[in-house]
Design a protein around this motif. Structure first.
Motif, PDB file in Angstrom:
ATOM      1  N   MET A   1       0.816  -1.285  -0.093  1.00  0.00           N
ATOM      2  CA  MET A   1       0.059  -0.082  -0.132  1.00  0.00           C
ATOM      3  C   MET A   1       0.699   1.174   0.076  1.00  0.00           C
ATOM      4  SD  MET A   1      -3.138  -0.507   2.643  1.00  0.00           S
ATOM      5  CE  MET A   1      -3.423  -2.151   2.806  1.00  0.00           C
ATOM      6  N   THR A   2       0.272   2.406  -0.893  1.00  0.00           N
ATOM      7  CA  THR A   2       1.136   3.465  -1.017  1.00  0.00           C
ATOM      8  C   THR A   2       0.662   4.397   0.138  1.00  0.00           C
ATOM      9  OG1 THR A   2       1.429   3.187  -3.007  1.00  0.00           O
ATOM     10  CG2 THR A   2       1.756   5.122  -2.286  1.00  0.00           C
ATOM     11  N   ARG A   3       1.549   5.035   1.037  1.00  0.00           N
ATOM     12  CA  ARG A   3       1.147   6.079   1.881  1.00  0.00           C
ATOM     13  C   ARG A   3       1.304   7.363   1.423  1.00  0.00           C
ATOM     14  NH1 ARG A   3      -2.315   3.416   5.453  1.00  0.00           N
ATOM     15  NH2 ARG A   3      -0.988   1.495   6.331  1.00  0.00           N
ATOM     16  N   GLU A   4       2.226   7.372   0.434  1.00  0.00           N
ATOM     17  CA  GLU A   4       2.499   8.675  -0.202  1.00  0.00           C
ATOM     18  C   GLU A   4       1.439   9.185  -1.232  1.00  0.00           C
ATOM     19  OE1 GLU A   4       5.122  10.878   0.983  1.00  0.00           O
ATOM     20  OE2 GLU A   4       5.515   9.288   2.507  1.00  0.00           O
ATOM     21  N   TRP A   5       1.348  10.519  -1.436  1.00  0.00           N
ATOM     22  CA  TRP A   5       0.391  10.861  -2.621  1.00  0.00           C
ATOM     23  C   TRP A   5       1.131  10.473  -3.850  1.00  0.00           C
ATOM     24  CZ3 TRP A   5      -4.539  12.230  -1.871  1.00  0.00           C
ATOM     25  CH2 TRP A   5      -4.594  12.582  -0.711  1.00  0.00           C
ATOM     26  N   ARG A  21      -3.951   8.623  -2.848  1.00  0.00           N
ATOM     27  CA  ARG A  21      -3.027   7.820  -1.806  1.00  0.00           C
ATOM     28  C   ARG A  21      -3.840   6.600  -1.421  1.00  0.00           C
ATOM     29  NH1 ARG A  21      -1.614  11.002   3.502  1.00  0.00           N
ATOM     30  NH2 ARG A  21      -3.482  10.978   3.959  1.00  0.00           N
ATOM     31  N   GLY A  23      -4.491   3.429   1.341  1.00  0.00           N
ATOM     32  CA  GLY A  23      -4.033   2.948   2.533  1.00  0.00           C
ATOM     33  C   GLY A  23      -5.146   2.630   3.579  1.00  0.00           C
ATOM     34  N   GLY A  24      -5.243   1.534   4.546  1.00  0.00           N
ATOM     35  CA  GLY A  24      -6.270   1.323   5.301  1.00  0.00           C
ATOM     36  C   GLY A  24      -7.704   0.955   4.828  1.00  0.00           C
ATOM     37  N   ARG A  28      -7.859   7.874  -0.996  1.00  0.00           N
ATOM     38  CA  ARG A  28      -8.136   9.098  -0.842  1.00  0.00           C
ATOM     39  C   ARG A  28      -7.757   9.990  -2.123  1.00  0.00           C
ATOM     40  NH1 ARG A  28      -6.600   6.867   3.800  1.00  0.00           N
ATOM     41  NH2 ARG A  28      -7.801   7.427   5.536  1.00  0.00           N
ATOM     42  N   SER A  42     -12.647  10.613   0.215  1.00  0.00           N
ATOM     43  CA  SER A  42     -12.262   9.346   0.687  1.00  0.00           C
ATOM     44  C   SER A  42     -13.143   8.364   0.288  1.00  0.00           C
ATOM     45  CB  SER A  42     -12.138   9.456   2.469  1.00  0.00           C
ATOM     46  OG  SER A  42     -11.282  10.231   2.849  1.00  0.00           O
TER      47      SER A  42
END
Length: 61
Positions: A1-5, A21, A23-24, A28, A42
């Motif tokens: 998963m990418t946590r960066e934009w 982005r 994640g989880g 987003r 989101s």
């Protein structure tokens, strides 16, 4: 998963586009020109339906 934009590969030369982005279990989406100051959408697991709707022109006013 990418946590960066991540900026869209369809970004214009001036950099105006959307960023995403992951994640989880949430995707987003934000406008790249607004960055940290702008709103963020989101989307849950059905985010693919939203993307298809945008591509098909279902949200044009």
């Amino acid at each position: 998963m990418t946590r960066e934009w991540v900026r869209s590969s369809y970004s214009t030369a001036s950099g105006e586009c959307v960023e995403v982005r992951f994640g989880g279990g949430v995707v987003r989406v934000r406008d790249s020109k607004d960055g940290e100051r702008g709103p963020v959408i989101s989307l849950g697991p059905g985010w693919g339906a939203f993307v298809r709707g945008v591509r098909d022109g279902r949200f044009r006013g």
